[in-house]
Design an enzyme around this catalytic site. Structure first.
Site, PDB file in Angstrom:
ATOM      1  CD  GLN B 131      -2.159   0.992   3.088  1.00  0.00           C
ATOM      2  OE1 GLN B 131      -3.322   0.758   2.657  1.00  0.00           O
ATOM      3  NE2 GLN B 131      -1.955   1.254   4.242  1.00  0.00           N
ATOM      4  N   GLY B 132       0.729   2.258  -0.897  1.00  0.00           N
ATOM      5  CA  GLY B 132       1.498   3.249  -1.044  1.00  0.00           C
ATOM      6  C   GLY B 132       0.696   4.566  -0.415  1.00  0.00           C
ATOM      7  CE1 TYR B 133      -3.510   3.835   0.568  1.00  0.00           C
ATOM      8  CE2 TYR B 133      -4.568   4.693   2.287  1.00  0.00           C
ATOM      9  CZ  TYR B 133      -4.959   4.188   1.304  1.00  0.00           C
ATOM     10  OH  TYR B 133      -5.811   3.456   0.944  1.00  0.00           O
ATOM     11  CB  SER B 134       2.868   7.297   4.690  1.00  0.00           C
ATOM     12  OG  SER B 134       2.044   7.124   5.585  1.00  0.00           O
ATOM     13  CB  SER B 166       3.477  -2.897   5.238  1.00  0.00           C
ATOM     14  OG  SER B 166       3.004  -2.065   6.128  1.00  0.00           O
ATOM     15  CD  GLU B 248      -3.546   1.045   7.360  1.00  0.00           C
ATOM     16  OE1 GLU B 248      -3.631   2.170   6.709  1.00  0.00           O
ATOM     17  OE2 GLU B 248      -2.062   0.945   7.514  1.00  0.00           O
ATOM     18  CD  GLU B 379      -0.699  11.947  18.905  1.00  0.00           C
ATOM     19  OE1 GLU B 379      -0.548  11.121  18.013  1.00  0.00           O
ATOM     20  OE2 GLU B 379      -0.135  12.011  20.028  1.00  0.00           O
TER      21      GLU B 379
END
Lengths: 379, 396, 396, 379
Positions: B131-134, B166, B248, B379
């Site tokens: 998964q390519g998110y951040s 990951s 997730e 947060e």
């Protein structure tokens, strides 16, 4: 003095700050760790520290020391903690010199203190036998043998134990494991026959060793302090060590707080500096408050040591318990506020967290010291 | 006999026949997990056999439609299958972000053509997705992402950097959030599938404080993907992203966190390392902390059960933030408590002196620090609860 | 013999002569506190005598200049006086917001004429002041205050409402923040002194959850005060207000909070109510909580000492927010812990069944809830630390 | 059912919500408090509650009850807690009917349960003798006397004790204070000769009494459950009471949270709604989370009671401990977030805080239940 540094102390603190920043910053410790160096610290650095007078900072002038006072030592330790510097300051000076000053014979003092002050002798005290600190739980046996003793047993978590030239061993001369009576301190050579030493690979990459004693023979001159009365003698040495280590932890926690505060002021998320988010502000303010309180307990305890207060034991446990909690809080928050980057091995904050966890358990955890504090104060 | 009972009999018979013996033993460690994919390396051939058989039945994805390779089971049938697998302690045939994350999203947003292309290989474990998110500059502020995708002919050309992907170094393909419009924030994001077997995609593992490297940096330099790999609407990726994040959070939390010491019961560890007196943990203060933790774990488990009973099938909601928040903080506290309990034994890095349990606790404590960061920080989860559940507003 | 030693001898001799016997006994309860003022009612005539004698020497305000009625002592002499008073367990001759709050501000901002008018009666306890800060609409946001003061001839006419004015119903005069310019916020505030013995000023006590009424609402309806009672610059009141708040925080915190159970040591109460085994508090979990609290109290006392040693004489700093924050939360926790320890005995409201200590704990626990609200909330103090000490900024 | 309400339960909850909001809102409790009414609750209200079927909600139909199940009772208790309603629901139904169902003879059940269900009989159980809950610490003596017993001693914190028609007294028939064995339950008349009762003026203005028994004679028919085996019988009654009281506390905490959330959405400071300040948002989110967890533990425990699970004791302690902590947190935060106005007697939040503190200590504090939970689970 006491709660405010005097001029001499301020100079000492400034020079320690400059020394560690130049000669032993975190990068130096990281390099040491990554090199898997078996010695676990830099002998050159230790020589330089001795040249600064710090190896002998609490040693009287008659024994070649600086006799600067215990407060001075805590200032150096704080700066060492701030830079995660690996050195034998805790093992050799806090424990070794401390034990000699507290319980050493004149002969022992004359022979060893000058060498410590010169940075030429590494010492340590071997106490733990279990996974929790409790000197009374000593089983390592010292049996009378002629006019000497034979020591057999095993010690663990001995700071700098695998490189120490001399090791002071807490051994049982009478009674049973768990008794405070019946313990005696013995001074042995690190390389004496029957001694096997193994460096432990600790979480914080600092030096701790497992030491086996198999029929180690010592003469009666190896005895330090009263026979069967080693617990009380050691307790006084440990008070010093607890306060000193608290100072080191305070320095580490302060460093983490400062780097976290910097990050809060530069990292942006959602178009804002993360330090402008109120929940982080409040948590930062609380951390700062705990650090201010921690600073007070360390300074008060160090002053009491120099003044020979009869409250030293209480103040030492207060310092160790309080600063441990603060250090735990600050390192936890340090990682969380750094986010993902704080989780990487590349970032320093993790190194401080690792050191903090080990230091928290060295010479007794916060829980141990709360119990001790209550005992000392009769409740 | 009801239809479900008939089904149960069939499942049971099939499992007797098809689940290899070694697949009915507890997993030894992380290496026993089967992630599938083109680069998969099966130390145990029975693991491959088990995957192939389950994949062929579509039972790795029991409720997905049969036409896309799934099992086509009803919710009730899937539940029976789960029970029967549990009854023989069968190992999961396949662990897969394709199954857990990508598949559900495709089923909601993809075209029939896309589903036919992508789901079957996921079901059979032939492809491993990441998964390519951040991105380095955009952590919690996911929508601040900068990775650009530009349409050139019938291909998107992608440039940028992803982080915290990951197992990217072991994956075959990546589902990615990319920026397709720079003039706006949330509305300029699209959801793309990209094959990683190309020169334009490189990965670099990130070493964590725990010493492990489950995450990577992933670099996209003129990486290319066919235009048909756009999922959903152009610039409609943010909606998909939010759904995926909820999946997730729920997955992470329900599956438990990270490594280390989960198996042994906390109270037994406490008795062993702190001693027991009259059957009680000898240290009364630590005992109280253990009970607090056990109570929280139980309350949490009950809440998971309650929320699952309350929710419509397959629905995810802001409750996922509550779950994620509690699960993360709880696991961190658990690991710190274990270290407190084990003392020196949980302060080692390596070596024979330390027990395997001790070392796993040390590493697990370190790894657990990421629980409240990965998949939505604590947060952010508290923000979500405050705003989306409680209706509190930002400064006006 | 040094000058200080000579002074000490003098003080000691004077005290022997002048401190009445009953003023050397511990105070029984709040009613023994001497607040002075025009409406004062002295049950014990020796309390009045003691106040008169100390007031005449100026020793109720030992470091204030002699020309304004103060003792004119140096910091060192004042310290000696304090030690000698402590040595004979002398009761404070006077408790007074005039001494603690108004006086220091006047000394910094008032004219010589104003000082000559206002300080001497404060020193002699002839006037009792209260503080008019908070308003119903402006709690933590003090500067949002709406009470208007308009100059008419040589008088200000004041209209508005103050709230949380401590002991306003017993006070003779009020020092007030008022709005003298409505076109701006912080820069439109002035600091006025107002006599309360006029028809335009009425007070109404507020009953608290603890059952006591230490605070009032104060209504100003065409109240009047001579223009010469403006302290400092017109519209310059906010600066004074901030100074006063720091004084308040420091005073509140150093003096300890509220009522109830401060006298008995926590550990002794715990031994009594939880039992003791081998000299230890029998409940090990509560014992740990007691130690935690005792340690915090000690760390706090050491920090007060350190900060006082670090600060220049008379200076107040943002550190007052740290002090106030810790003191408030610490006292609240202490009272909750006492209730936990005493159980049923601290859950009574009135009646002979409950011990005086128990009832004081109940009421004290309730009263303590205001500690983190009065004189600057915990939230405001954390804001101040974050912004003024740590340099963190608001959203931009 | 269990973790989601079924249709019947939803109807019950809705009608309870409407009933209390109309007939027994907080204003009614406030009026009762300010009137210093010695009865301490409204008999009219109790009749109305009985008419709703709630006095008999857990009583089998054969004894005139509704037999709706324990979960139903917790729903009513939750709404009662939400409105701070003073009623004998805890004393008479949870304790009294609970004890009869658990340990009553057929004769006792036949005689009393129908009266309870009709709202015509007030009952309670007298347990505490000390300032901390611990049934084993019973000293009140029951001495065999002919074919009956003579009871002498003192009880305290007896809920509705001064108005109860029948009191079940935990008394010592053998052994010593502190022993779990040797305790027996006796059913006595509230107005029996030798009984003196005094209402205590509690923090929460709810009913609790001190009861003195001076040579109170009872026949052997007064015995409930096994002789010397009263501890175990009572424990099962108490499990019910703990879960029921947890439900009441949950209702109170939920009410405080809701009024606080409303306040966060309407109160302005510094030109902003205070609910827009992130630190308050995060604390509100955490409170909400704890309430969600609390709701789960109460529902799970209530379901287990209806299902006769063998884990009831553990689940009861879990509920009491967990909800107590939540209630403490929420009432503390409720006051703090309301600021000064929350400190006034005029505002309701203080009433909830007072009720919460007393309820936390009723049937054992959080600490007591953590210890019990660990004991029940063998650690």
């Amino acid at each position: 003095m006491g709660l405010v540094l005097d001029e001499e102390q301020t100079i000492l603190k400034d020079s320690a700050k400059a020394f560690f920043a130049e000669q032993a910053p975190v990068t130096a410790f990281r390099k040491l760790r990554d090199s898997n160096d078996e010695t676990g610290f830099s002998r050159d650095l230790w020589s330089a520290m001795a040249e600064m007078g710090w190896a002998g900072i609490i040693i009287p002038e008659e024994f070649g020391g600086l006799d600067f006072g215990f407060q001075g030592l805590t200032l150096v330790l704080e700066e060492q903690g701030r830079n995660l510097t690996a050195s034998p300051l805790v093992s050799t000076v806090l424990l070794g010199a401390g034990a000699l000053l507290e319980a050493g014979t004149e002969a022992q003092k004359n022979a060893l203190l000058p060498m410590i002050a010169a940075g030429e002798l590494l010492m340590t005290v071997a106490i733990d036998e279990d996974h929790h600190f409790d000197p009374a739980n000593t089983a390592l046996a010292a049996k009378a043998d002629g006019d000497g003793y034979v020591l057999t047993g095993e010690k663990t978590f001995v700071l700098d134990g695998h490189v120490a030239d001399k090791i002071i061993v807490l051994a049982r001369t009478s009674g049973e494991k768990g008794d405070r009576k019946g313990l005696t301190l013995f001074l042995i050579d690190g390389t004496a026959g029957g001694v096997t030493r193994e460096r432990l690979d600790m979480l914080d990459s600092r030096n701790a060793a497992r030491i086996k004693l198999d029929q180690v023979k010592v003469s009666s001159e190896a005895v330090m302090g009263p026979i069967d009365g080693g617990y009380d003698a050691l307790s006084k040495v440990l008070d010093r060590a607890m306060i000193g280590l608290s100072a080191e932890m305070l320095g580490g926690a302060a460093a983490v707080f400062e780097m976290t505060l910097e990050y809060l002021k530069e990292r942006r998320q959602f178009g804002q500096l993360i330090g402008s988010f109120q929940s982080l502000q409040h948590r930062a303010a609380d951390m700062f408050t705990q650090l201010e309180l921690s600073k007070s307990v360390v300074m008060t305890a160090a002053t009491a040591m120099d003044e020979g207060s009869n409250e030293i034991a209480s103040l030492a446990s207060l310092a160790k318990a309080f600063v441990s909690e603060t250090s735990n809080q600050v390192t936890r928050e340090g990682i969380q506020m750094h986010g993902g980057i704080g989780m990487t091995d590349e970032h320093d904050v993790g190194l401080y967290l690792k050191r903090s966890r080990v230091a928290e358990h060295t010479f007794g955890s916060a829980g141990y010291h709360r119990d001790r504090y209550a005992r000392l104060n009769d409740y | 006999m009801s239809d479900l009972d008939v089904f149960r009999e069939e499942v049971r018979a099939w499992l007797v026949e098809n689940c290899p013996p070694s697949m009915r033993t507890p997993m030894g460690n992380d290496e026993d997990v089967v992630w599938g994919g083109r680069k998969a390396n099966y130390k145990n051939p029975e693991a491959k056999l088990w995957l192939d058989r389950m994949g062929a039945k579509g039972w790795t994805a029991p409720t997905w439609p049969k036409e896309y390779g799934g099992g086509g089971l009803s919710k009730e049938e899937a539940s029976v299958l789960g029970q029967e697998l549990g009854r023989i302690n069968a190992r999961p045939a396949l662990a897969s972000f394709g199954l857990w994350m990508l598949g559900p999203v495709l089923l909601e947003y993809a075209t029939d053509e896309q589903l036919k292309e992508h789901l079957p290989p996921i079901v059979r474990g032939e492809i491993r997705w990441c998964q390519g998110y951040s991105e380095p500059g955009a952590g919690s502020d996911l929508a601040g992402l900068q990775t650009r995708a530009v349409l050139e002919g019938d291909e998107y050309v992608i440039n940028g950097q992803k982080v915290w992907t990951s197992y990217a170094d072991k994956a075959d393909a990546i589902f990615c959030l990319v920026r397709t419009d720079t003039s706006t924030k949330h509305e300029g994001i699209s959801f793309l599938l990209i094959d990683m077997d190309q020169a334009g995609v490189t990965t670099k593992p990130i070493k964590l404080i725990s010493g492990n490297s489950p995450f990577c940096e992933t670099f996209l330099d003129d990486a290319r993907t066919p235009a048909r790999n756009l999922i959903g609407r152009l610039n409609g990726g943010w909606e998909i992203a939010k759904k995926l994040l909820q999946h997730e959070r729920t997955n992470i939390s329900a599956g438990g966190f990270g490594a280390g010491g989960r198996s042994a019961a906390l109270e037994e560890v406490a008795k062993e390392y702190l001693g027991a007196e009259g059957g009680k943990i000898a240290d009364a203060v630590k005992r109280d902390e253990v009970v607090r933790h056990k109570m929280l774990e139980r309350a949490f488990a009950q809440t998971l059960k309650r929320m699952s009973a309350e929710s419509k099938a397959g629905e995810v909601s802001p409750a996922s933030s509550i779950i994620k928040y509690v699960a993360a903080e709880m696991n961190k506290d658990r690991m710190e408590l274990l270290v407190e309990i084990m003392g020196l034994q949980a302060l080692g890095w390596s070596g024979d002196y330390f027990s395997a349990e001790g070392l796993a606790t040390t590493r697990g404590m370190l790894r657990s620090k990421a629980n409240s960061i990965e998949g939505g920080t604590t947060e952010v989860n508290l923000n979500v609860i405050a705003k989306r559940v409680l209706g509190l507003r930002d400064h006006q």
